[in-house]
Design a protein around this motif. Structure first.
Motif, mmCIF file in Angstrom:
data_model
loop_
_atom_site.group_PDB
_atom_site.id
_atom_site.type_symbol
_atom_site.label_atom_id
_atom_site.label_comp_id
_atom_site.label_asym_id
_atom_site.label_seq_id
_atom_site.Cartn_x
_atom_site.Cartn_y
_atom_site.Cartn_z
ATOM 1 N N GLU B 96 -53.058 -42.117 22.103
ATOM 2 C CA GLU B 96 -53.223 -41.765 23.736
ATOM 3 C C GLU B 96 -52.156 -42.305 24.213
ATOM 4 O OE1 GLU B 96 -56.417 -41.793 26.135
ATOM 5 O OE2 GLU B 96 -57.383 -40.297 24.980
ATOM 6 N N ILE B 99 -48.833 -40.078 23.516
ATOM 7 C CA ILE B 99 -48.586 -38.915 23.868
ATOM 8 C C ILE B 99 -48.116 -38.780 25.262
ATOM 9 C CG2 ILE B 99 -49.893 -36.815 24.203
ATOM 10 C CD1 ILE B 99 -51.266 -37.372 21.814
ATOM 11 N N ASN B 103 -48.882 -30.388 26.026
ATOM 12 C CA ASN B 103 -49.108 -29.430 24.986
ATOM 13 C C ASN B 103 -48.548 -29.970 23.510
ATOM 14 O OD1 ASN B 103 -47.024 -27.913 24.022
ATOM 15 N ND2 ASN B 103 -48.020 -26.036 24.694
ATOM 16 N N VAL B 104 -49.216 -29.771 22.523
ATOM 17 C CA VAL B 104 -48.829 -30.201 21.157
ATOM 18 C C VAL B 104 -47.520 -30.013 20.750
ATOM 19 C CG1 VAL B 104 -49.287 -30.123 18.759
ATOM 20 C CG2 VAL B 104 -51.220 -30.313 20.434
ATOM 21 N N GLU B 107 -45.070 -32.137 22.767
ATOM 22 C CA GLU B 107 -45.129 -33.260 22.591
ATOM 23 C C GLU B 107 -44.490 -33.548 21.147
ATOM 24 O OE1 GLU B 107 -46.217 -35.883 23.801
ATOM 25 O OE2 GLU B 107 -46.027 -37.095 22.062
ATOM 26 N N GLU B 142 -53.967 -28.185 24.352
ATOM 27 C CA GLU B 142 -53.556 -29.171 25.388
ATOM 28 C C GLU B 142 -53.737 -30.681 24.730
ATOM 29 O OE1 GLU B 142 -56.125 -27.885 28.249
ATOM 30 O OE2 GLU B 142 -54.520 -27.522 29.588
ATOM 31 N N THR B 143 -52.975 -31.459 24.809
ATOM 32 C CA THR B 143 -52.858 -32.934 24.239
ATOM 33 C C THR B 143 -54.234 -33.728 24.441
ATOM 34 O OG1 THR B 143 -51.525 -33.732 25.751
ATOM 35 C CG2 THR B 143 -50.634 -33.084 23.526
ATOM 36 N N LYS B 151 -55.028 -35.906 17.746
ATOM 37 C CA LYS B 151 -54.091 -36.744 18.685
ATOM 38 C C LYS B 151 -52.976 -37.497 17.492
ATOM 39 C CE LYS B 151 -56.387 -37.318 22.951
ATOM 40 N NZ LYS B 151 -57.864 -37.899 23.376
ATOM 41 N N ALA B 154 -50.682 -35.305 16.089
ATOM 42 C CA ALA B 154 -49.727 -34.897 16.757
ATOM 43 C C ALA B 154 -48.436 -35.666 17.277
ATOM 44 C CB ALA B 154 -50.204 -34.261 18.152
#
Lengths: 293, 548
Positions: B96, B99, B103-104, B107, B142-143, B151, B154
């Protein structure tokens, strides 16, 4: 980490518009009303109709925007409306100066015998001010719900802003919902410790002091989040080169239409006010007659 | 001549704000494709060492550095940030924190965008990274809506797009559920097999072994205590500082000929006390248009219960316990606390009998001193001044924070903050204690100390929990906590309670555990094996007294 608004893809005209178009149109309307100081209901009402049409075209579900509307209505009606009625400030000086029939007095600070006269002019001004504010607000309300959060930054970049400014705007847009989430968690945590917001008693200073258990953890959390974001960006080389923004934006004919409309509104307001002297504040006779007979 | 990806030579560092050296005389070298596990408890210097490697020292943290850190033959201090980011990719403890995009795809593209690469090159790199980690399906997500494991993938993909030769993974398992952690470790191993040099900083050595590290670097007090292969438990490693497989601990306790730890006071009470909290046919959803989160939950919490709630992320564990404190009210059915329906009580009223400790202390600590922080709850509940003073004094002594009364809570260490939050609930004299992830954010040595302080009775006296609370409920991802401390386990999954009962009964069904993403640990296996002899679950040290 920052969370995002309740954005959801919808197949609407509004969401097919380029984000730049929507931001530029929003500013066209704001500037059209504020720079030439338009207070004439004959101009404000048609603009309100345009804004309302665009708002309805966004087809946002009521449950999503309920809170936002509540906030806007409380803000506009109470702060702007009441302020307008009581003081007449925030508008052209004619509001308080012109001779206008007095409807009644509002006793403020009874001990000092201070009574505020409410005139027809002030009431008309307050109504105008509410509609004028709503005209701008209802263009802005749909943006968080209908604009893809991934292109906030790109939109600013493509409007000519710097990398830093654009990414700052991107983060700022997403900061508010993050703040709201942290606030909810903190409210829950303090309620579990017997804290009741309804029980806020005492004078203003005491009330603010009693809010500290909510405000301090949220502010601390926000500060920490801010620092984390900076570290994460540093570790991935933000600000070392000129940046490539991967998302691309293209204007379509519909964008030119809306941009043209925005420009037309702005120019028309300027020309009417400065060229023809139309658009200033006045109280129409029908309103005076209706109120005082 | 090929240069090593990483050479650390006689490295020492002292932060400007502290008098002592944070790390001292560290030297080692890594080969390409090597996976090094760095372990040690908090304060051992592993974070400082990691910062020296990824360049945050000397860039962001000031102090005196001696020695050299060479990345592919070049000194870290001489590299520009952009060069640095392409040499060492850092995966932070909590994805968290890492990021930044919403969005992925964005990111993952963030790093290469910052390098100003051509658009086609960025897209190619993002595609490659997504394929490599099998997360193409996350592309447009969406992240903030991703699960913990997603997460992290990503975030890792975002690091991989910078093509670093070294990956620095700083406690990457901390925020994952055990099944996701296991998947992540397999990914780390395969990246090493493909030639990436990997540094894995982790205090949960038992879990990290799944990544088959080539070598282990164990630190204490800023120095290397052990650097070498992991075969068995090297004697330099203190088993109380890092989490090791239970068999290793048993072997060590025996080898040291320490008397096996006597089992803690009988965990399971023979008969049940009266019901304190009752869930009756509870359904919950946030609104008509939202899906059910709890479905037909029936549960009674009795006096004397010490319940561990296990289950995957997002199964509804927190939603369940929030019903007990009345922060959420059931959509159907009812929840009774002390015999009263929570719908008819305010949260403040329920707080008199049930104290809830949130996961993150920073969400609740606000006062300028610990004393003031602890007075907050009792004052809200309308205690008299004398009672407040007595209650606060007692709770400070209980959680061992004497001497810290005048300290600002936000200036304390994380473990101390956590204890402050428990004391804050203790001071309210609630009968029932509910804790959401009590060990989150603490390392093994610290959380073991913390849980022992709460649960362990010494010299015939009662534990903090049993002396002060009639019942305790904690949500956890750490199966060993349930094995060691709970007398009742609740497995939550698919919106309802899947299994419930004594730890020995619930945790023996390995298939059910795996189905709900709870991974059996070596301690559980060993306990199950010895159960006929022990008659109940015990911590590893106590198992040393039984024949294997």
């Amino acid at each position: 980490m920052l969370v995002t608004w309740k954005y959801r893809p919808r197949n609407t005209f509004i969401q097919r518009l380029d984000p730049r178009t929507r931001l530029i149109f929003l500013f066209s309307v704001i500037f059209a009303l504020t720079i030439p100081e338009i207070w004439d209901f004959r101009i404000i009402l048609p603009l309100f109709a345009v804004s309302l049409t665009l708002y309805l075209m966004a087809r946002i579900e009521w449950k999503d925007v309920r809170r936002a509307w509540l906030f806007i209505i409380v803000f506009v009606v109470f702060i702007v409306g009441i302020n307008g009625v009581l003081s007449g400030r925030g508008g052209p000086s004619s509001v308080t100066n012109i001779e206008s029939p007095i409807l009644f007095y509002v006793p403020l600070l009874r001990e000092l015998g201070w009574k505020v006269p409410i005139t027809v002019s002030k009431v008309w001004f307050a109504l105008n001010q509410i509609v004028r504010m709503l005209t701008m607000a209802i263009l802005a309300i749909p943006i968080p719900y209908t604009m893809d959060p991934n292109i906030y930054g790109t939109a600013f970049k493509r409007m000519g802003a710097s990398d830093n400014f654009s990414f700052t705007m991107d983060l700022a847009f997403r900061f508010l919902p993050t703040f709201a989430r942290d606030f909810t968690i903190t409210v829950d945590a303090q309620r579990a410790r017997g804290y009741e917001m309804e029980a806020l008693k005492g004078g203003l200073a005491e009330r603010i002091r009693r809010l500290a258990p909510l405000i301090i953890p949220v502010v601390m959390q926000s500060t920490v989040t801010g620092e984390e974001v900076i570290d994460a960006m540093d570790l991935r080389a933000f600000g070392t080169n000129k940046r490539t923004w991967i998302k691309q934006l293209h204007y379509a004919p519909r964008d030119y239409f809306i941009l043209g409309l925005g420009a037309a509104i702005f120019i028309a307001c300027c020309v009417l006010k400065w060229g023809f002297g139309i658009g200033g504040f006045f109280v129409p006779d029908f309103f005076t007659n209706w109120l005082v007979g | 001549m090929s240069t090593s990806p990483l050479v650390v030579e006689n490295l020492s560092f002292k932060y400007r704000t502290r008098p002592e050296l944070a790390i001292e005389d560290i030297s080692f070298e890594l080969k390409q494709g090597e996976l090094l596990l760095i372990a040690g408890s908090s304060g051992c210097g592993k974070t400082t060492l990691a910062r020296c490697i990824n360049g945050l020292i000397p860039r962001s943290y000031r102090g005196a550095r001696k020695g050299r850190v060479l990345l592919n033959g070049r000194e870290v201090a001489d590299l520009k940030i952009a060069e640095m980011a392409q040499e060492v990719g850092t995966l932070l403890q909590d994805p968290e924190r890492q990021i930044v995009a919403s969005n992925v795809f964005n990111e993952i593209a963030f790093g290469p965008e910052n390098l100003g690469l051509p658009r086609e090159e960025i897209v190619a790199r993002v595609e490659r990274a997504m394929r490599r980690l099998n997360i193409e399906y996350l592309r447009e997500r969406e992240t903030f809506n991703l699960s913990g494991g997603e997460k992290q993938k990503a975030a890792l993909a975002g690091v991989l797009t910078m093509n670093p030769s070294i990956l620095l993974l700083d406690e990457p398992l901390a925020s994952l559920d055990p099944a996701s952690a296991h998947e992540a470790l397999a990914v780390f191993r395969s990246l090493a097999d493909e030639g990436k040099t990997i540094i894995l900083v982790e205090h949960r050595v038992e879990d990290a072994l799944a990544a088959k590290p080539d070598r282990l670097l164990y630190m204490e007090d800023g120095r290397i205590q052990y650097l070498g292969p992991i075969r068995d438990l090297p004697p330099e490693i203190d088993y109380t500082q890092v989490k090791l497989p239970a068999q290793w601990v048993v072997k060590r306790v025996r080898a040291e000929k320490k008397p096996a730890e006597p089992p803690t006071s009988p965990k399971v009470k023979k008969e049940r006390g009266e019901p304190l909290v009752v869930f009756e046919d509870v359904d919950f959803r946030y609104g008509d248009e939202y899906p059910l989160i709890l479905q037909n939950v029936n549960l009674t919490i009795y006096r004397g219960d010490l319940i561990a709630v296990l289950g995957p992320n997002g199964a509804g564990k927190s939603t369940l316990v929030k019903h007990a404190i009345g922060l959420l009210k059931p959509t159907r059915g009812r929840v009774l606390v002390g015999g009263q329906d929570t719908r008819k009580m305010s949260v403040a009223q329920i707080a008199r009998s049930l104290g809830y400790v949130f996961q993150s202390p920073t969400h609740m600590l606000y006062a300028s001193t610990v004393q003031e922080e602890l007075e907050f709850g009792p004052r809200n509940l309308g205690f008299k001044a004398d009672d407040i003073a007595a209650s606060v004094k007692e709770s400070i002594a209980t959680v061992n924070l004497k001497g810290f009364e005048e300290y600002p809570p936000l200036g304390l260490s994380f473990g101390q903050q956590k204890r402050t939050t428990i004391a804050a609930v203790l001071a309210m004299r609630s009968k029932i204690l509910v804790m959401d992830e009590p060990t989150a954010g603490q390392d093994f040595a610290n959380y073991t100390r913390f849980m022992e302080a709460l649960c362990k009775s010494s010299n015939g006296s009662q534990s903090i929990l049993s002396a002060n609370f009639e019942s305790t409920v904690f949500i956890t991802h750490d199966l060993d906590l349930a094995v060691t401390y709970a007398n009742r386990v609740l497995l939550f999954g698919d919106k309802h309670i899947v299994a419930e009962g004594k730890p020995e009964d619930v945790l023996k069904d390995i298939d059910v555990l795996l189905k709900y993403r709870v991974r059996p640990t070596s301690l559980l296996h060993l306990n199950l094996e010895l159960l006929p002899q022990t008659g109940g679950f015990l911590p590893a040290e106590s198992l040393a007294g039984f024949a294997l």
